[in-house]
Design a protein around this motif. Structure first.
Motif, PDB file in Angstrom:
ATOM      1  N   TRP A 171       0.967  -1.120  -0.106  1.00 42.22           N
ATOM      2  CA  TRP A 171       0.150   0.028   0.006  1.00 42.22           C
ATOM      3  C   TRP A 171       0.866   1.352   0.009  1.00 42.22           C
ATOM      4  O   TRP A 171       0.427   2.457  -0.418  1.00 42.22           O
ATOM      5  CB  TRP A 171      -0.899   0.085   1.237  1.00 42.22           C
TER       6      TRP A 171
ATOM      7  N   LYS B  54      -3.098   5.654  -5.130  1.00 45.75           N
ATOM      8  CA  LYS B  54      -3.919   4.964  -4.144  1.00 45.75           C
ATOM      9  C   LYS B  54      -3.422   5.306  -2.973  1.00 45.75           C
ATOM     10  O   LYS B  54      -4.408   5.450  -2.059  1.00 45.75           O
ATOM     11  CB  LYS B  54      -3.543   3.363  -4.402  1.00 45.75           C
TER      12      LYS B  54
ATOM     13  N   HIS C 176      -5.095   8.647  -1.918  1.00 46.04           N
ATOM     14  CA  HIS C 176      -6.479   8.675  -1.524  1.00 46.04           C
ATOM     15  C   HIS C 176      -6.742   8.094  -0.517  1.00 46.04           C
ATOM     16  O   HIS C 176      -7.629   8.447   0.320  1.00 46.04           O
ATOM     17  CB  HIS C 176      -7.346   7.550  -2.730  1.00 46.04           C
ATOM     18  N   VAL C 177      -5.947   7.111   0.468  1.00 45.32           N
ATOM     19  CA  VAL C 177      -6.092   6.757   1.519  1.00 45.32           C
ATOM     20  C   VAL C 177      -6.018   7.834   2.501  1.00 45.32           C
ATOM     21  O   VAL C 177      -6.681   8.039   3.674  1.00 45.32           O
ATOM     22  CB  VAL C 177      -5.121   5.458   1.872  1.00 45.32           C
TER      23      VAL C 177
ATOM     24  N   LYS D 291      -9.078  10.268   1.707  1.00 48.66           N
ATOM     25  CA  LYS D 291     -10.587   9.650   2.197  1.00 48.66           C
ATOM     26  C   LYS D 291     -10.656   8.722   3.330  1.00 48.66           C
ATOM     27  O   LYS D 291     -11.767   8.467   3.752  1.00 48.66           O
ATOM     28  CB  LYS D 291     -11.082   8.842   0.609  1.00 48.66           C
ATOM     29  N   GLY D 292      -9.532   8.158   3.725  1.00 49.63           N
ATOM     30  CA  GLY D 292      -9.675   7.229   4.846  1.00 49.63           C
ATOM     31  C   GLY D 292      -9.633   5.898   4.248  1.00 49.63           C
ATOM     32  O   GLY D 292      -9.945   5.820   3.091  1.00 49.63           O
ATOM     33  N   LEU D 293      -9.940   4.895   5.081  1.00 47.33           N
ATOM     34  CA  LEU D 293     -10.007   3.465   4.772  1.00 47.33           C
ATOM     35  C   LEU D 293     -10.816   2.878   5.840  1.00 47.33           C
ATOM     36  O   LEU D 293     -10.646   2.836   6.960  1.00 47.33           O
ATOM     37  CB  LEU D 293      -8.579   2.803   4.768  1.00 47.33           C
ATOM     38  N   ASP D 294     -12.043   2.357   5.315  1.00 48.75           N
ATOM     39  CA  ASP D 294     -12.991   1.600   6.275  1.00 48.75           C
ATOM     40  C   ASP D 294     -13.185   0.143   5.734  1.00 48.75           C
ATOM     41  O   ASP D 294     -13.526  -0.020   4.504  1.00 48.75           O
ATOM     42  CB  ASP D 294     -14.213   2.428   6.156  1.00 48.75           C
TER      43      ASP D 294
ATOM     44  N   VAL E 180      -9.170  -5.052   4.876  1.00 49.41           N
ATOM     45  CA  VAL E 180      -7.904  -4.707   4.027  1.00 49.41           C
ATOM     46  C   VAL E 180      -6.867  -5.842   4.346  1.00 49.41           C
ATOM     47  O   VAL E 180      -6.974  -6.487   5.442  1.00 49.41           O
ATOM     48  CB  VAL E 180      -7.153  -3.663   4.148  1.00 49.41           C
TER      49      VAL E 180
ATOM     50  N   ASN F 270      -9.814   9.684   7.516  1.00 54.84           N
ATOM     51  CA  ASN F 270      -9.067  10.360   6.585  1.00 54.84           C
ATOM     52  C   ASN F 270      -8.517  11.559   7.026  1.00 54.84           C
ATOM     53  O   ASN F 270      -8.553  12.021   8.316  1.00 54.84           O
ATOM     54  CB  ASN F 270     -10.234  11.131   5.470  1.00 54.84           C
TER      55      ASN F 270
END
Length: 576
Positions: A500, A507, A510-511, A514-517, A520, A533
């Motif tokens: 990542w 990519k 964007h994490v 926007k954050g990550l939910d 993963v 985010n």
């Protein structure tokens, strides 16, 4: 005539309290590496387990059942048997679970001839057959967490039983402090907190009824952020738990809290839970230094304002912040000295977010009880799990204590999460001669940096040297991903060698924006903790920190500049 140098040195000691002294040993060659009170001994039951370990249970014949930390279908529980009675398991088998699990399946308990165990979303049980290691009864579903959101943080489901046919299960809050904007700096808290309708509390269920959902249960207590350590105390017929307190006082409220306050606060609360209890989350937290509940910053607090926090349940003991209490057991055996009868053993998994101060706990603690009440203070019962001091990064710790169970002879079993190692602890001394002097060496361990309250200046790991990666990484990243970028092996994934981090920079941007939910996978392992985010950071700050992590911790990827961030903000329609 008095030697002026000696007099000056004595004055410094009297005024500051600082004096050079030899700290207790960090590594022990006996007792499987553990430090224990005089008279206790430990043997290693198993060095490591496939799937590692969460909670554990021991049957009447000595068979051990371990809730696997990582499990595929039909591998949820690991069963151990010692056939030659040398203390080590020589048969290891796996069973149970209808699908793959991702690290938070936790509970395993033996109750009325059944073994109960939980994944993140389901509580199962199977009938045990006397003499058989693997249960022959079919797998039954007792309760399913059927919320549409599925997985979220604080999803673990420990299990406890009373003596009236009831089972208790917590539903952890899918939030840190019920912020309007999840884990965003200076975000106000929601009033009333909507999560408290069906989360942030403990629910009571019929232990024998199949195919229940949360709606079939009864909300027994509320205002509880996250619970992994929970046990029914038969001595006074009450439920007890040790709550995980909220995080991120510094990251979210840097203008209100110092790094030191964020490291040591708020308390992990040891609470007696009676029906209808309200512990106060998210509106208040317990400050173990002030010994009172104060208003959370999301609700107008500043670390001093009490507001109406006095109406909420006060803990029996407030342990230091971020110690991660992950199991609780009231000792009702007869092998140990009288001091331990009906007292509470607590497994402290160890902190992850105390930067820039050393990580803390990684011990088994003990709270003595007399006549149903804590009789004063707490002990370090078992230490040595981490193997290092100070613990700079969570990944530096060799082992992290997790599960506690009592065997039929009154011995205790401890399990840890990093390798799945299990110890059996027995008392070999004369119980009638056990005295407080036996605890002296353990009390000295409280002077070590992974247990003591850190000194504001001298224990700051960034004192007199630049912060790794600058202020952005130190404040917003190190608490979770650690100063060495290795993560904590459970909730927070590593940055070192992560696809990542070193892969597509778009990519990665964007994490951050926007954050990550959701679920993963990083370097072949599953992670489920939410990444908030960070769009509130300036483009230059995001570029700085992303470049730092792409070129640190052994990574060697191209830099990211502020124009890259600006371009992706526009593409995502996120303003700066």
């Amino acid at each position: 005539m008095v030697n002026l140098k000696i007099a000056s040195s004595l004055l410094v000691i009297l005024v500051t309290g600082f004096v050079t002294r030899r700290q207790p040993d960090v590594v022990n060659s006996k007792n499987g590496g553990l430090f224990l009170p005089d008279g206790f001994e430990a043997v290693v039951v198993v060095d490591s387990l496939p799937g590692r370990a969460r909670h554990i249970a021991v049957n009447d014949n000595g068979d051990i059942y371990v809730k696997a930390r990582f499990a595929n279908k039909d591998e949820s529980v690991i069963a151990l048997r010692d056939t030659n009675h040398d203390g080590r398991a020589d048969i290891i088998k796996r069973f149970g679970g209808s699908k793959k699990e991702h690290g938070y399946g936790t509970g395993v308990r033996i109750h009325n001839g059944y073994i109960y165990y939980s994944s993140e979303l389901v509580v199962y049980r199977q009938k045990l057959t006397p003499g058989k290691l693997i249960p022959e009864g079919k797998e039954e579903i007792i309760m399913t967490d059927d919320h549409e959101h599925g997985m979220h943080e604080h999803i673990a489901k420990p299990i406890s039983f009373d003596n009236k046919g009831n089972m208790y299960i917590p539903f952890g809050a899918p939030s840190n402090a019920c912020e309007e904007l999840f884990r965003m700096p200076n975000s106000a808290g929601m009033t009333p907190c909507p999560f408290l309708e069906d989360h942030g509390g403990v629910w009571r269920f019929d232990a024998n009824k199949l195919n229940q959902t949360q709606k079939d249960g009864y909300r027994y207590a509320t205002g509880i952020r996250s619970v992994v350590a929970m046990d029914w105390n038969n001595a006074d017929d009450n439920l007890y738990l040790v709550q995980h307190g909220r995080d991120d006082l510094l990251r979210l409220w840097a203008g209100v809290y110092s790094p030191w306050q964020s490291a040591v606060l708020p308390s992990e609360e040891f609470v007696r839970i009676k029906e209808g209890a309200n512990v106060g989350w998210p509106y208040c937290y317990y400050d173990q230094i002030k010994q009172k509940k104060v208003l959370g910053p999301e609700y107008g607090g500043d670390g001093k304002i009490v507001g109406n926090c006095g109406i909420y349940e006060k803990p029996l003991i407030g342990f230091p912040g971020h110690w991660a209490p992950n199991d609780l057991l009231f000792y009702q055996g007869n092998q140990f000295p009288d001091r331990y009868k009906n007292g509470a053993f607590i497994a402290f998994h160890g902190s992850t977010n105390r930067a820039p101060y050393p990580q803390s706990s990684y011990i088994i603690g003990f709270v003595p009880f007399t006549n149903g009440q804590p009789s004063g203070g707490w002990d370090v019962f078992a230490d040595g799990f981490a193997g290092v001091d100070p613990i700079v990064n969570t990944s530096d710790a060799a082992y992290r204590p997790m599960g506690i169970a009592m065997g039929p002879d009154g011995s205790l079993y401890f399990a840890e999460t990093e390798k799945g190692k299990i110890w059996k602890v027995t008392y070999k001394g004369d119980k009638s001669k056990f005295a407080a002097t036996a605890l002296t060496q353990m009390e000295k361990r409280k002077t070590m940096s992974h247990i003591r309250t850190p000194d504001v200046v001298n224990d700051n790991l960034d004192k007199d040297k630049p912060v790794a990666g600058g202020k952005v990484y130190s404040v917003y990243c190190a608490a979770c991903h650690q100063r060495n970028g290795q993560g904590d092996s459970q909730r927070f994934p590593p940055l070192a060698g992560s696809e990542w981090v070193t892969g597509d920079k778009k990519k990665l941007i964007h994490v951050l924006l926007k954050g990550l939910d959701g679920q993963v996978e990083v370097k072949g392992k599953p992670y489920n903790n939410i990444m908030p985010n960070h769009s509130f950071l300036k483009n230059e700050e995001i570029a700085e920190v992303l470049t730092f992590i792409r070129q640190s911790f052994g990574n060697n990827a191209s830099a990211i500049d502020a124009e890259d961030i600006k371009k992706e903000r526009k593409a995502l329609n996120i303003t700066d």
